[in-house]
Design a protein around this motif. Structure first.
Motif, PDB file in Angstrom:
ATOM      1  N   ALA A 249       0.936  -1.134   0.028  1.00  0.00           N
ATOM      2  CA  ALA A 249       0.124  -0.010  -0.203  1.00  0.00           C
ATOM      3  C   ALA A 249       0.759   1.217  -0.052  1.00  0.00           C
ATOM      4  O   ALA A 249       0.569   2.183  -0.518  1.00  0.00           O
ATOM      5  CB  ALA A 249      -0.971   0.020   1.174  1.00  0.00           C
ATOM      6  N   SER A 416      -5.575   1.158  -4.482  1.00  0.00           N
ATOM      7  CA  SER A 416      -6.521   0.275  -4.881  1.00  0.00           C
ATOM      8  C   SER A 416      -7.734   1.023  -5.971  1.00  0.00           C
ATOM      9  O   SER A 416      -8.058   0.407  -6.883  1.00  0.00           O
ATOM     10  CB  SER A 416      -7.589  -0.172  -4.014  1.00  0.00           C
ATOM     11  OG  SER A 416      -6.811  -0.580  -2.771  1.00  0.00           O
ATOM     12  N   SER A 439     -12.571  -1.245 -12.141  1.00  0.00           N
ATOM     13  CA  SER A 439     -11.392  -1.157 -11.575  1.00  0.00           C
ATOM     14  C   SER A 439     -11.529  -0.163 -10.432  1.00  0.00           C
ATOM     15  O   SER A 439     -11.426  -0.360  -9.074  1.00  0.00           O
ATOM     16  CB  SER A 439     -10.354  -0.723 -12.326  1.00  0.00           C
ATOM     17  OG  SER A 439      -8.908  -0.742 -11.621  1.00  0.00           O
ATOM     18  N   GLY A 443     -12.096  -1.621  -6.862  1.00  0.00           N
ATOM     19  CA  GLY A 443     -10.910  -1.247  -5.856  1.00  0.00           C
ATOM     20  C   GLY A 443     -11.498  -0.518  -4.848  1.00  0.00           C
ATOM     21  O   GLY A 443     -11.066  -0.530  -3.587  1.00  0.00           O
ATOM     22  N   SER A 446     -14.078  -2.601  -2.386  1.00  0.00           N
ATOM     23  CA  SER A 446     -13.426  -3.727  -1.571  1.00  0.00           C
ATOM     24  C   SER A 446     -12.604  -3.221  -0.545  1.00  0.00           C
ATOM     25  O   SER A 446     -12.386  -3.658   0.489  1.00  0.00           O
ATOM     26  CB  SER A 446     -12.520  -4.396  -2.641  1.00  0.00           C
ATOM     27  OG  SER A 446     -11.625  -3.872  -3.318  1.00  0.00           O
ATOM     28  N   CYS A 447     -11.548  -1.930  -0.920  1.00  0.00           N
ATOM     29  CA  CYS A 447     -10.682  -1.553   0.156  1.00  0.00           C
ATOM     30  C   CYS A 447     -11.414  -0.884   1.066  1.00  0.00           C
ATOM     31  O   CYS A 447     -11.175  -1.230   2.241  1.00  0.00           O
ATOM     32  CB  CYS A 447      -9.827  -0.716  -0.726  1.00  0.00           C
ATOM     33  SG  CYS A 447      -8.461  -0.014   0.374  1.00  0.00           S
ATOM     34  N   GLY A 479      -4.196  -3.789   1.474  1.00  0.00           N
ATOM     35  CA  GLY A 479      -3.632  -3.454   0.053  1.00  0.00           C
ATOM     36  C   GLY A 479      -3.350  -4.845  -0.584  1.00  0.00           C
ATOM     37  O   GLY A 479      -3.420  -4.907  -1.881  1.00  0.00           O
ATOM     38  N   SER A 482      -6.901  -5.997  -2.084  1.00  0.00           N
ATOM     39  CA  SER A 482      -7.794  -4.656  -2.793  1.00  0.00           C
ATOM     40  C   SER A 482      -6.991  -4.378  -4.064  1.00  0.00           C
ATOM     41  O   SER A 482      -7.769  -4.257  -5.131  1.00  0.00           O
ATOM     42  CB  SER A 482      -8.133  -3.655  -1.921  1.00  0.00           C
ATOM     43  OG  SER A 482      -7.066  -2.866  -1.363  1.00  0.00           O
ATOM     44  N   ILE A 483      -5.756  -4.065  -3.797  1.00  0.00           N
ATOM     45  CA  ILE A 483      -4.836  -3.561  -4.889  1.00  0.00           C
ATOM     46  C   ILE A 483      -4.858  -4.695  -6.124  1.00  0.00           C
ATOM     47  O   ILE A 483      -5.000  -4.221  -7.262  1.00  0.00           O
ATOM     48  CB  ILE A 483      -3.332  -3.303  -4.621  1.00  0.00           C
ATOM     49  CG1 ILE A 483      -3.598  -2.023  -3.454  1.00  0.00           C
ATOM     50  CG2 ILE A 483      -2.569  -2.671  -5.906  1.00  0.00           C
ATOM     51  CD1 ILE A 483      -2.113  -1.847  -2.915  1.00  0.00           C
ATOM     52  N   ALA A 486      -8.239  -4.910  -7.966  1.00  0.00           N
ATOM     53  CA  ALA A 486      -8.686  -3.746  -8.683  1.00  0.00           C
ATOM     54  C   ALA A 486      -7.446  -3.942 -10.108  1.00  0.00           C
ATOM     55  O   ALA A 486      -8.494  -3.326 -10.977  1.00  0.00           O
ATOM     56  CB  ALA A 486      -8.060  -2.476  -8.123  1.00  0.00           C
TER      57      ALA A 486
END
Length: 526
Positions: A249, A416, A439, A443, A446-447, A479, A482-483, A486
């Motif tokens: 992150a 994300s 995306s 992202g 979810s984050c 992170g 979620s990253i 995304a």
């Protein structure tokens, strides 16, 4: 040690700084500023000036108060924040700085909507910007409350809450009257003061140990209840996956931070944008080297147990170290610098959020580009007031949280929700509106959901809501989940969506502009 704190001296130094910066803000401001002047300071800053301002924007309460406290208490694990924040700038320099300046006008959404459908992409980008700014603002407000509570000797949470409200009110004044130009000058002044103050304190700590770093580490180990464990990983992040998630992150988040990306539009050319990032990297790198000495210095000379009982907790490490080194006067000066740090960063965040709402949502979506002269600026100024109120409430809820940890959550949201779409827009020819929406919304959702259901919010004594327990996600920073999600959603959304009719033409135009700068200056004048 607390008996040595002199609230009168602290108040005088604080008031002097606020008076000087407010004078500067009013001096450089224009009451009837155009959008270009309010959002981008008329693109009048040089690369060096903007680089110093970027350092001022980036070196937040997390960098000074949070990291020093994290290193003092957790040692090696705390220094991860410094490494992550610094390495992240290489991503920003190599991948996005020059290309963004060539392509956009005022906001990140200008870039993302350049070759995609304007309205849905602008809405998604604006919501992502507002979410990142919210998390970042909460961290700064929490840091402000703890800092002033320490300096004024407040023990009552209500008094700390009032302090947070005062900081929010000052932020609103800075932005409403100063716009980007006034905010930038405050950030330049604050960056110079912060780096100079940290440098002086670093020199004083090294003089105490006769410039022997081994001696400094030995003293920190002796003062820590965890002993030599502070010199090894795993003291705070016992779960290696949590450690990796935080690092991911931090490293990827900077290139998606909207308030940092917006700074690239205050310079006249892409060359100056690139130059400003180089200046920022040098200044930020030097500062983070200082944090290593200051953090272990606070651990050695103040002690983790004293920090645990202090108002503001870990965030009090730098001011209490100043008290130990130079008494109440140095503490007042360093604390005023920390206060300046918070004010400058919250002002930058507020103007970014206000610009995103006024330019992207109001001007481009609600009004469809048919905006009366000056209307966007009026909406932006009104938005600053709303953002200030929300940030004050969030800061009150997040009192006593480590600000570096809170900012790391903002980095996770930025990496994300924003970074995958920025990179795909700049480098993937096939990328389309569907991919961008999948995306960004995927992202972001979810984050934020993982944060809400993580130990950061509930389930532990250090959570925002320690009495609650709905933490079903085991990691403090989301992170690592979620990253990548995304990035995958951007690919899936692109492959299942039909490209726009003029996709190839827009893509070709964006490639030419982003890599050569052709047409960028024309876009800046509109």
């Amino acid at each position: 040690m607390e008996q040595e704190i002199n609230p009168v001296i602290n108040m005088i130094v604080f008031a002097a700084f606020v008076a000087v910066t407010l004078f500067i803000v009013f001096r450089v401001s224009r009451r009837k500023a155009t959008e270009n002047e309010f959002y981008a300071a008329g693109r009048s800053f040089t690369g060096r000036q903007n680089g110093i301002a970027i350092a001022g924007d980036y070196l937040s309460a997390a960098s000074f108060l949070g990291i020093c406290g994290a290193i003092a208490v957790a040692g090696y694990d705390g220094f991860l924040y410094s490494i992550g924040f610094l390495v992240a700038w290489l991503v920003a320099l190599l991948l996005v700085a020059e290309l963004l300046r060539n392509t956009g006008r005022f906001t990140m959404a200008d870039v993302l909507s350049f070759r995609l459908k304007q309205r849905p992409v602008r809405m998604a980008a604006a919501l992502a910007t507002l979410a990142v700014c919210f998390f970042y603002l909460v961290a700064q407000m929490a840091g402000a409350g703890g800092l002033v509570a320490l300096l004024m000797g407040f023990d009552d949470p209500a008094a700390t809450s009032i302090t947070i409200a005062v900081v929010g009110a000052l932020m609103i004044v800075y932005v409403i009257f100063g716009g980007m130009k006034g905010t930038t000058w405050v950030q330049i002044i604050k960056a110079v003061l912060l780096i100079a103050g940290a440098g002086i304190m670093t020199l004083m700590v090294l003089m105490v140990v006769r410039f022997d770093l081994d001696e400094l580490l030995r003293m920190a180990v002796e003062a820590s209840p965890d002993g030599e464990a502070i010199l090894a990983p795993g003291l705070r992040y016992t779960n290696p996956v949590d450690f990796l998630s935080l690092g991911l992150a931090l490293v990827l988040g900077t290139a998606g931070l909207p308030h940092v990306l917006m700074r690239f539009y205050t310079v006249p050319s892409a060359k100056e944008a690139r130059r400003s990032v180089v200046w920022a990297i040098w200044l930020i790198g030097i500062f983070y080297l200082f944090t290593l000495v200051l953090g272990f210095g606070a651990g050695a000379l103040v002690g983790p147990e004293v920090l645990a009982d202090a108002a503001g907790g870990e965030n009090a490490a730098a001011p209490l170290l100043a008290l130990a080194l130079g008494g109440p006067i140095l503490m007042a000066i360093i604390s005023a610098v920390a206060f300046a740090t918070i004010l400058a960063v919250v002002a930058g965040l507020a103007i970014t959020a206000a610009t995103s709402f006024a330019h992207d949502i109001y001007g481009s979506i609600i009004k469809r580009g048919n905006v009366a002269p000056g209307a966007e600026v009026r909406v932006a100024r009104f938005t600053v007031v709303v953002i200030g109120v929300i940030a004050i409430v969030g800061g009150i809820v997040a009192q006593n949280q480590n600000v570096a940890f809170l900012v790391a959550l903002a980095f996770a949201v930025a990496a994300s929700a924003n970074l995958p779409t920025i990179l795909y827009s700049l480098f993937w020819r096939r990328f389309n509106t569907g991919g961008a929406l999948w995306s960004m919304y995927g992202g972001l959702a979810s984050c934020v959901l993982l944060i809400v259901f993580s130990p950061a919010v509930s389930g532990t004594p250090k959570s925002m809501f320690p009495d609650g327990d709905w933490a079903i996600f085991p990691l403090s920073n989301p992170g690592i989940v979620s990253i990548p999600l995304a990035f995958v959603l951007g690919i899936v959304g692109t492959l299942v969506s039909k490209p726009e009719d003029d996709h190839d033409v827009k893509q070709a135009e964006m490639e030419v502009r982003s890599f050569t700068g052709a047409g960028a200056e024309k876009a800046s004048e509109h």
